[in-house]
Design a protein around this motif. Structure first.
Motif, PDB file in Angstrom:
ATOM      1  N   LEU A  87       0.801  -1.225   0.000  1.00 51.01           N
ATOM      2  CA  LEU A  87       0.000   0.000   0.000  1.00 51.01           C
ATOM      3  C   LEU A  87       0.836   1.278   0.000  1.00 51.01           C
ATOM      4  N   VAL A  88       1.918   1.283   0.730  1.00 50.95           N
ATOM      5  CA  VAL A  88       2.765   2.468   0.771  1.00 50.95           C
ATOM      6  C   VAL A  88       4.167   2.054   1.205  1.00 50.95           C
ATOM      7  N   VAL A  89       5.177   2.589   0.546  1.00 51.87           N
ATOM      8  CA  VAL A  89       6.548   2.373   0.991  1.00 51.87           C
ATOM      9  C   VAL A  89       6.741   3.184   2.269  1.00 51.87           C
ATOM     10  N   ARG A 199     -11.047   5.960   6.780  1.00 53.62           N
ATOM     11  CA  ARG A 199      -9.884   6.319   7.596  1.00 53.62           C
ATOM     12  C   ARG A 199      -8.613   6.340   6.751  1.00 53.62           C
ATOM     13  N   TYR A 200      -8.514   5.413   5.793  1.00 50.19           N
ATOM     14  CA  TYR A 200      -7.367   5.427   4.884  1.00 50.19           C
ATOM     15  C   TYR A 200      -7.408   6.684   4.008  1.00 50.19           C
ATOM     16  N   LYS A 201      -8.582   6.977   3.462  1.00 52.93           N
ATOM     17  CA  LYS A 201      -8.707   8.137   2.590  1.00 52.93           C
ATOM     18  C   LYS A 201      -8.397   9.435   3.344  1.00 52.93           C
ATOM     19  N   ALA A 202      -8.807   9.490   4.600  1.00 51.45           N
ATOM     20  CA  ALA A 202      -8.493  10.681   5.390  1.00 51.45           C
ATOM     21  C   ALA A 202      -7.001  10.806   5.637  1.00 51.45           C
ATOM     22  N   ALA A 203      -6.331   9.665   5.838  1.00 50.96           N
ATOM     23  CA  ALA A 203      -4.891   9.688   6.106  1.00 50.96           C
ATOM     24  C   ALA A 203      -4.077   9.990   4.857  1.00 50.96           C
ATOM     25  N   HIS A 216       6.141  16.656  -5.448  1.00 50.82           N
ATOM     26  CA  HIS A 216       5.603  15.430  -6.042  1.00 50.82           C
ATOM     27  C   HIS A 216       4.073  15.469  -5.954  1.00 50.82           C
ATOM     28  N   PRO A 217       3.396  15.921  -6.997  1.00 55.82           N
ATOM     29  CA  PRO A 217       1.937  16.125  -6.932  1.00 55.82           C
ATOM     30  C   PRO A 217       1.127  14.852  -7.211  1.00 55.82           C
ATOM     31  N   TYR A 218       1.240  13.879  -6.338  1.00 50.83           N
ATOM     32  CA  TYR A 218       0.519  12.620  -6.515  1.00 50.83           C
ATOM     33  C   TYR A 218      -0.583  12.497  -5.472  1.00 50.83           C
ATOM     34  N   ALA A 219      -1.723  11.959  -5.900  1.00 48.13           N
ATOM     35  CA  ALA A 219      -2.890  11.885  -5.020  1.00 48.13           C
ATOM     36  C   ALA A 219      -2.774  10.801  -3.967  1.00 48.13           C
ATOM     37  N   ASP A 220      -2.077   9.719  -4.283  1.00 42.84           N
ATOM     38  CA  ASP A 220      -1.940   8.617  -3.332  1.00 42.84           C
ATOM     39  C   ASP A 220      -0.692   7.813  -3.685  1.00 42.84           C
ATOM     40  N   PRO A 221      -0.283   6.895  -2.820  1.00 37.89           N
ATOM     41  CA  PRO A 221       0.941   6.124  -3.079  1.00 37.89           C
ATOM     42  C   PRO A 221       0.874   5.281  -4.351  1.00 37.89           C
ATOM     43  N   ALA A 222      -0.308   4.779  -4.691  1.00 34.65           N
ATOM     44  CA  ALA A 222      -0.412   3.984  -5.914  1.00 34.65           C
ATOM     45  C   ALA A 222      -0.041   4.815  -7.132  1.00 34.65           C
ATOM     46  N   GLU A 223      -0.439   6.078  -7.126  1.00 31.92           N
ATOM     47  CA  GLU A 223      -0.150   6.959  -8.258  1.00 31.92           C
ATOM     48  C   GLU A 223       1.333   7.270  -8.354  1.00 31.92           C
ATOM     49  N   SER A 224       1.974   7.516  -7.216  1.00 28.66           N
ATOM     50  CA  SER A 224       3.407   7.820  -7.253  1.00 28.66           C
ATOM     51  C   SER A 224       4.207   6.597  -7.686  1.00 28.66           C
ATOM     52  N   ARG A 225       3.816   5.426  -7.204  1.00 28.65           N
ATOM     53  CA  ARG A 225       4.533   4.206  -7.586  1.00 28.65           C
ATOM     54  C   ARG A 225       4.364   3.931  -9.075  1.00 28.65           C
ATOM     55  N   ALA A 226       3.156   4.101  -9.582  1.00 27.40           N
ATOM     56  CA  ALA A 226       2.902   3.846 -10.999  1.00 27.40           C
ATOM     57  C   ALA A 226       3.734   4.765 -11.883  1.00 27.40           C
ATOM     58  N   ALA A 227       3.898   6.006 -11.450  1.00 25.30           N
ATOM     59  CA  ALA A 227       4.666   6.958 -12.248  1.00 25.30           C
ATOM     60  C   ALA A 227       6.127   6.537 -12.384  1.00 25.30           C
ATOM     61  N   ALA A 228       6.677   5.976 -11.312  1.00 25.74           N
ATOM     62  CA  ALA A 228       8.108   5.665 -11.286  1.00 25.74           C
ATOM     63  C   ALA A 228       8.450   4.283 -11.803  1.00 25.74           C
ATOM     64  N   THR A 229       7.479   3.422 -12.001  1.00 24.82           N
ATOM     65  CA  THR A 229       7.793   2.019 -12.301  1.00 24.82           C
ATOM     66  C   THR A 229       7.270   1.554 -13.656  1.00 24.82           C
ATOM     67  N   ARG A 230       6.893   2.477 -14.524  1.00 15.61           N
ATOM     68  CA  ARG A 230       6.461   2.076 -15.864  1.00 15.61           C
ATOM     69  C   ARG A 230       7.662   1.536 -16.645  1.00 15.61           C
ATOM     70  N   GLU A 231       7.539   0.297 -17.130  1.00 17.17           N
ATOM     71  CA  GLU A 231       8.660  -0.321 -17.825  1.00 17.17           C
ATOM     72  C   GLU A 231       8.953   0.357 -19.152  1.00 17.17           C
ATOM     73  N   ALA A 246      10.779  10.156  -0.531  1.00 15.22           N
ATOM     74  CA  ALA A 246       9.781  11.142  -0.116  1.00 15.22           C
ATOM     75  C   ALA A 246       8.498  10.442   0.319  1.00 15.22           C
ATOM     76  N   GLU A 247       8.084   9.413  -0.431  1.00  9.96           N
ATOM     77  CA  GLU A 247       6.880   8.665  -0.061  1.00  9.96           C
ATOM     78  C   GLU A 247       7.013   8.064   1.334  1.00  9.96           C
ATOM     79  N   ALA A 248       8.166   7.475   1.621  1.00  9.40           N
ATOM     80  CA  ALA A 248       8.373   6.847   2.927  1.00  9.40           C
ATOM     81  C   ALA A 248       8.408   7.882   4.045  1.00  9.40           C
ATOM     82  N   ASP A 249       9.106   8.989   3.799  1.00 10.41           N
ATOM     83  CA  ASP A 249       9.167  10.044   4.822  1.00 10.41           C
ATOM     84  C   ASP A 249       7.776  10.614   5.100  1.00 10.41           C
ATOM     85  N   CYS A 250       7.012  10.851   4.046  1.00  9.04           N
ATOM     86  CA  CYS A 250       5.673  11.416   4.218  1.00  9.04           C
ATOM     87  C   CYS A 250       4.723  10.412   4.850  1.00  9.04           C
TER      88      CYS A 250
END
Length: 301
Positions: A87-89, A199-203, A216-231, A246-250
């Motif tokens: 779900l999130v790094v 509760r997840y959506k609020a967090a 990094h203007p991403y709405a959720d972790p899935a979006e940020s991961r998808a951006a960085a891992t496209r083959e 940044a994802e992990a720190d946030c």
């Protein structure tokens, strides 16, 4: 599904049939690794999951050799980012080292190309490949059946070396098949319940604000991961590592990691209560198999 790829990957998919309602697909069978051969492959540290895996592989090897084939046992691969952080790094040290794990994926792809079982399969004749598939997976996907939580029924052969190894290791092959398929499906359901929870959506909202503050203007972790891992659009390593870090720190500073951990625990327990038989069977069969697995590895078959 086992290690002769891509042909055996396809064969493994064909070995499990799916019927019923729900529009889903089969629950994934445990997948054997494609890692490089290593000395001490049969050794297992005090890790029950690894011990059970290696013992099953040793039994498959013994069975396949009795049927006139070669088979190599290798240690399981390290967990990729999806397995470690579905779900999130939220491990900054891991993120600084691996980013989103594309380095591990590329390493594993190279190991797949060098895999001895894959090479052995590819070197066989058409008839030899068919025999390998049948002897490993069984001739037809019949004999084992499980109804998944979404109503889909999956089946698999109760013959072949994979089934023989699991029967010897776990005792009750039918219960093992049903427990692994149902609990595997529950893991996917749990992730959906977590991400759909208010509760997840609020967090996620403060997490996204934290990420925007770092550019990094991403709405959720899935979006940020998808951006960085496209083959088809690989990122430079430094950029990937920077985003994952940044994802992990946030995740820590926003409290998202704590919410995810709490919701995972809550929904795991809830789904276990909905499917008590399979959940209990899995725990029991693994517990009872562990001493047998240690003996198998100690014998060094």
């Amino acid at each position: 599904m086992h290690r002769w790829k891509p042909a055996l990957l396809i064969a493994g998919l064909l070995a499990t049939t799916v019927t019923g309602c729900g529009g889903g697909t089969s629950a994934p069978a445990p997948t054997a690794p494609t890692t490089r051969a290593a000395s001490g492959a049969h050794r297992a540290a005090d890790d029950p999951e690894r011990t059970l895996y290696l013992a099953e592989q040793v039994l498959i090897k013994k069975c396949m050799e009795k049927r006139g084939h070669e088979y190599w046992v290798e240690p399981p691969p390290p967990k990729d980012v999806s397995a470690r952080f579905p779900l999130v790094v939220d491990d900054p040290a891991w993120a600084r080292t691996h980013g989103y794990g594309t380095d591990l994926r590329r390493r594993r792809e190279a190991e797949v190309r060098a895999d001895p079982n894959r090479k052995y399969f590819r070197s066989a004749s058409t008839a030899g490949r068919a025999a390998l598939v049948s002897d490993l997976n069984g001739p037809r996907p019949q004999g084992l059946s499980a109804r998944l939580p979404n109503g889909v029924r999956v089946t698999h052969s109760d013959r072949g070396c994979q089934a023989a190894a699991q029967r010897e290791l776990y005792g009750d092959l039918e219960a093992w098949f049903r427990a692994t398929r149902v609990t595997g499906a529950l893991a996917g359901l749990r992730l959906g319940l977590v991400t759909g929870d208010k509760r997840y959506k609020a967090a996620v909202a403060p997490w996204a604000r934290c990420m925007r503050g770092r550019g990094h203007p991403y709405a959720d972790p899935a979006e940020s991961r998808a951006a960085a891992t496209r083959e088809d659009r690989p990122w430079p390593r430094a950029k990937e590592v920077g985003l994952a870090s940044a994802e992990a720190d946030c995740a820590a500073s926003s409290g998202l990691s704590d919410v995810v951990r709490s919701l995972n625990t809550e929904y795991r327990a809830e789904l276990g209560r909905r499917h008590p038989r399979e959940t209990a069977d899995l725990t029991r069969l693994e517990r009872e198999a562990l001493p047998r697995a240690r003996v198998i590895l100690a014998r060094g078959d």
